[in-house]
Design an enzyme around this catalytic site. Structure first.
Site, mmCIF file in Angstrom:
data_model
loop_
_atom_site.group_PDB
_atom_site.id
_atom_site.type_symbol
_atom_site.label_atom_id
_atom_site.label_comp_id
_atom_site.label_asym_id
_atom_site.label_seq_id
_atom_site.Cartn_x
_atom_site.Cartn_y
_atom_site.Cartn_z
ATOM 1 N N ASP A 50 41.814 23.855 39.715
ATOM 2 C CA ASP A 50 42.000 24.961 38.777
ATOM 3 C C ASP A 50 43.455 25.098 38.360
ATOM 4 O O ASP A 50 43.764 25.411 37.201
ATOM 5 C CB ASP A 50 41.517 26.272 39.397
ATOM 6 C CG ASP A 50 39.998 26.327 39.532
ATOM 7 O OD1 ASP A 50 39.326 25.530 38.858
ATOM 8 O OD2 ASP A 50 39.504 27.159 40.323
ATOM 9 N N LEU A 96 31.959 28.727 32.891
ATOM 10 C CA LEU A 96 32.483 30.088 32.858
ATOM 11 C C LEU A 96 33.988 30.073 33.028
ATOM 12 O O LEU A 96 34.539 29.222 33.737
ATOM 13 C CB LEU A 96 31.871 30.937 33.985
ATOM 14 C CG LEU A 96 30.373 31.195 33.953
ATOM 15 C CD1 LEU A 96 29.965 32.008 35.176
ATOM 16 C CD2 LEU A 96 29.963 31.919 32.685
ATOM 17 N N GLU A 126 26.464 38.815 40.378
ATOM 18 C CA GLU A 126 25.692 37.844 41.145
ATOM 19 C C GLU A 126 26.641 37.044 42.032
ATOM 20 O O GLU A 126 27.798 36.816 41.662
ATOM 21 C CB GLU A 126 24.960 36.869 40.206
ATOM 22 C CG GLU A 126 24.054 37.536 39.193
ATOM 23 C CD GLU A 126 23.527 36.545 38.166
ATOM 24 O OE1 GLU A 126 23.833 35.344 38.298
ATOM 25 O OE2 GLU A 126 22.835 36.959 37.234
ATOM 26 N N LYS A 128 28.336 33.836 43.406
ATOM 27 C CA LYS A 128 28.602 32.534 42.812
ATOM 28 C C LYS A 128 28.287 31.464 43.868
ATOM 29 O O LYS A 128 29.088 31.202 44.760
ATOM 30 C CB LYS A 128 30.052 32.422 42.350
ATOM 31 C CG LYS A 128 30.361 31.149 41.576
ATOM 32 C CD LYS A 128 31.785 31.159 41.050
ATOM 33 C CE LYS A 128 32.056 29.898 40.249
ATOM 34 N NZ LYS A 128 31.943 28.675 41.065
ATOM 35 N N ARG A 149 23.696 19.649 34.854
ATOM 36 C CA ARG A 149 24.496 20.152 33.732
ATOM 37 C C ARG A 149 25.080 19.014 32.898
ATOM 38 O O ARG A 149 25.116 19.079 31.678
ATOM 39 C CB ARG A 149 25.645 21.022 34.266
ATOM 40 C CG ARG A 149 26.471 21.670 33.154
ATOM 41 C CD ARG A 149 27.863 22.082 33.642
ATOM 42 N NE ARG A 149 27.806 22.957 34.775
ATOM 43 C CZ ARG A 149 27.711 24.286 34.696
ATOM 44 N NH1 ARG A 149 27.632 24.863 33.510
ATOM 45 N NH2 ARG A 149 27.688 25.028 35.786
ATOM 46 N N GLU A 185 21.026 27.278 40.659
ATOM 47 C CA GLU A 185 21.940 26.487 41.482
ATOM 48 C C GLU A 185 21.155 25.885 42.643
ATOM 49 O O GLU A 185 20.489 26.600 43.393
ATOM 50 C CB GLU A 185 23.054 27.376 42.021
ATOM 51 C CG GLU A 185 24.295 26.639 42.421
ATOM 52 C CD GLU A 185 25.219 26.344 41.246
ATOM 53 O OE1 GLU A 185 26.253 25.696 41.476
ATOM 54 O OE2 GLU A 185 24.908 26.751 40.103
#
Length: 689
Positions: A50, A96, A126, A128, A149, A185
């Site tokens: 990230d 996201l 929710e 993750k 995905r 998931e």
């Protein structure tokens, strides 16, 4: 570049031009994207990746003339593998945006308010799930495909493998929409992951790195039977394309529709009215993330109203109506400076890593375990490597593995030492068929100190003030050669040691004196007998009585106690057969340690409703910690072993329960008691009706 490099263990020696840094970051992000999404073998923790992506976006925003359409910042996931047939998603599976802390979460809330022209928005929170995103497409009620995905538009056809997952129905009930795409998931429960790694350890096979990678790798097996053996699960959380069927106008209604069709929806979904409730929930799950039997790495927040979602729209890669709040990292990278070896109370040697300090899991870590010689070999970590360090909750930090792409040239493989690091310097030996290497020298001072430290630990005799530093002083001064010597200490003998004036010396001696009346199970635990932990010790003491009664019982009698069995009983027999240990017990008794104190003798007036019954607890029990729930069972005459067997009276199941215990209970016919009826079980000793 300096900020990102510092996070990864070293700054670039010379400044880069923006164009050069952008080019290098694009190459690095694309490389790690491929490792994560296509090969299921990431080298970097999420937080490190990230940071790279954030830096790249920052540079591209600062230099729009250098930003191009081919940047990995404008794509989602990775290219679909050629191993599986490609499937184009009817509705793209977008990623996201992330909020890394509360200020970023609040900033998203402010953007949301502006995008809705000040209108209120109900929000859905929710968990993750740390797994692999999956799309299930049903036509006329039949599962026609399951796809990953991929890059968000084209995924991989893994239908045959997904059909082996028990949570995924092959056919929906009557009344289902003509076409419905359900997204969710796929994950591996933590209990399954632990069990598979135990089996791999016993077989000498390579361990699974973490549940997320294990789930992704399991789904990309060519042989579906391999996937089936991995016992994967799924949480459904979103609708894709829908044709026909009932109309839904909110996300909550969509989840209710999914659940009505037989797909599992996570029970922790919450609809809230404002951002303060969102922040509160994020804080709660950050603290309790390890209470669950599946890994989570954050909380996903979505606008509930579907019309408001349309109003807010999306960017090239992510919707504006949702954000993922990421928990602080439990994995980071740092430099491995050295590998050293520690010696425990049984002579077992444990290699550990000496690290450049790194902040991970809420604290600064400078050392981490490497478990044993085989683990070092399997992980192939070498001094000088950039390594991934994990610290999950209160677990001891561990080295996950090296970042091989960053390995300096010429690093030699680390070799396990042949001599004990203690002053005696004896040979280290590894028995055939064992994973541990041990120092076999009985006079090893490291073993002596660790035996005393273990005796005084909270899980054993719980002697306040008798920590590692104090034990080292006592043994160095010749005041204690074993645990029995502790009970001969006086304030006068302790006074004068470093840090001990008269008052502190008296306090230490008082703490030792207070331990003379500890329950028998604590004394048994304190001996450090191989395989005998607190739970089995409690079971033995509850059924057989004091310390001598347990030690002198026949091996067959001990093995009959629920939660004990032949292995533990044989280990107790072997320990008790040694003259030195029998002498130790005699000396403890002469020095006033009460070996006959059973757990129930210091309890209150509680009825012995569970006498002779074993009750296993898994998951969270309202009003109890795990320890207090077990203590409540023992206080009523029962035992609380850590595993289910045919002799188990009941299994108490709460939130975050281990799937393996529940499966075993169902297999052998053990009654299951919901956690909210635990107190009824305690009061009556009967299975609640």
């Amino acid at each position: 570049m300096v900020a990102v490099a510092a996070e990864r263990g070293g700054a670039s020696p010379t400044p880069e031009s923006p164009a050069d840094e952008i080019a290098r970051l694009r190459e690095s992000v694309a490389h790690h994207n491929r490792l994560y999404h296509e090969l299921d073998s990431p080298e970097l923790p999420d937080v490190e990746f990230d940071l790279l992506v954030r830096r790249l976006r920052e540079l591209e925003e600062q230099h729009p003339d250098l930003a191009g359409g081919q940047s990995p910042t404008s794509t989602v996931g990775g290219v679909a593998s050629a191993t599986f047939a490609p499937i184009e998603h009817a509705v793209p599976m977008m990623s996201l945006d992330n909020a890394m802390d509360e200020p970023e979460l609040r900033a998203w809330g402010e953007r949301l308010e502006r995008g809705l022209d000040g209108a209120d928005a109900r929000l859905v929170c929710e968990l993750k799930i740390d797994g692999l995103a999956m799309s299930l497409r049903y036509e006329r009620g039949e599962l026609v495909y399951a796809a990953t995905r991929g890059d968000g538009r084209v995924g991989e056809d893994v239908t045959a493998n997904v059909r082996t997952i028990a949570d995924v129905p092959h056919r929906l009930p009557s009344g289902a929409p003509e076409v419905i795409e359900i997204r969710g998931e796929i994950y591996m429960p933590v209990s399954v992951f632990d069990e598979l790694n135990r089996e791999a350890t016993e077989a000498g096979e390579r361990l699974l790195v973490n549940p997320r990678n294990a789930a992704a790798g399991s789904l990309r097996q060519k042989d579906p039977s391999v996937t089936a053996r991995r016992r994967l699960s799924m949480w459904a959380y979103q609708l894709g394309e829908v044709v026909g069927g009932p109309t839904v106008d909110s996300h909550r209604a969509a989840l209710d529709l999914i659940a009505s069709l037989g797909l599992p929806v996570n029970p922790e979904v919450r609809v809230v009215d404002g951002l303060e409730e969102v922040v509160s929930l994020c804080r709660h799950w950050q603290e309790h993330r390890h209470d669950l039997d599946y890994d989570i790495d954050g909380v996903v927040v979505k606008v509930d109203d579907l019309a408001q979602r349309v109003q807010l729209g999306h960017t090239a890669r992510a919707p504006r109506w949702a954000i993922a709040f990421k928990f602080p990292p439990e994995e980071r990278t740092t430099r491995l400076l050295d590998i050293q070896v520690s010696v425990g109370r049984t002579g077992r040697t444990t290699p550990f890593a000496v690290l450049e300090p790194v902040f991970v899991g809420g604290s600064t870590v400078t050392m981490a375990t490497l478990h044993n010689q085989d683990q070092v070999r399997l992980k192939d970590v070498r001094p000088g490597d950039l390594v991934v360090v994990r610290k999950a909750g209160d677990v001891i930090p561990e080295v996950v593995g090296p970042v091989l792409s960053e390995r300096p040239g010429g690093l030699a493989e680390w070799e396990f030492p042949s001599l004990c690091p203690c002053p005696v310097g004896s040979q280290l030996e590894r028995a055939e068929g064992e994973a541990d290497t041990r120092c076999v020298e009985a006079t090893c001072p490291f073993q002596r100190d660790q035996r005393i430290i273990y005796w005084a630990s909270r899980g054993a005799m719980d002697i306040e003030g008798l920590g590692e530093r104090t034990v080292a002083q006592l043994t160095a001064a010749g005041l204690a050669a074993d645990v029995a010597d502790l009970y001969t200490l006086t304030a006068e003998s302790v006074e004068g040691l470093d840090g001990f004036a008269r008052i502190s010396a008296e306090k230490l001696v008082a703490g030792i004196d207070a331990s003379r009346g500890r329950p028998a199970w604590r004394v048994l635990t304190g001996f450090g007998i191989k395989h005998l932990g607190p739970t089995a010790a409690q079971s033995l003491a509850a059924e057989l009585g004091g310390v001598r009664e347990v030690l002198e019982a026949s091996e067959e009698r001990r093995a009959e106690v629920s939660g004990v069995g032949e292995v533990i009983s044989a280990s107790v027999s072997e320990w008790w057969s040694r003259e030195a240990h029998r002498d130790l017990v005699d000396r403890l008794e002469r020095h006033g340690v009460d070996l006959g104190v059973a757990e129930g003798s210091v309890a209150s007036d509680l009825e012995p409703t569970l006498t002779g019954r074993a009750v296993v607890v898994t998951g969270t029990v309202p009003g109890h910690t795990r320890e207090s729930a077990q203590a409540a069972i023992v206080a009523r005459g029962g035992a609380s072993p850590g595993s289910v067997s045919a002799k188990t009276f009941a299994l108490v199941v709460g939130d975050g329960a281990g799937a393996s215990k529940l499966t075993k209970a169902e297999k052998v016919g053990v009654p299951v008691v919901p956690a909210d009826r635990f107190d009824e079980l305690l009061a009556s000793g009967e299975i609640p009706g």
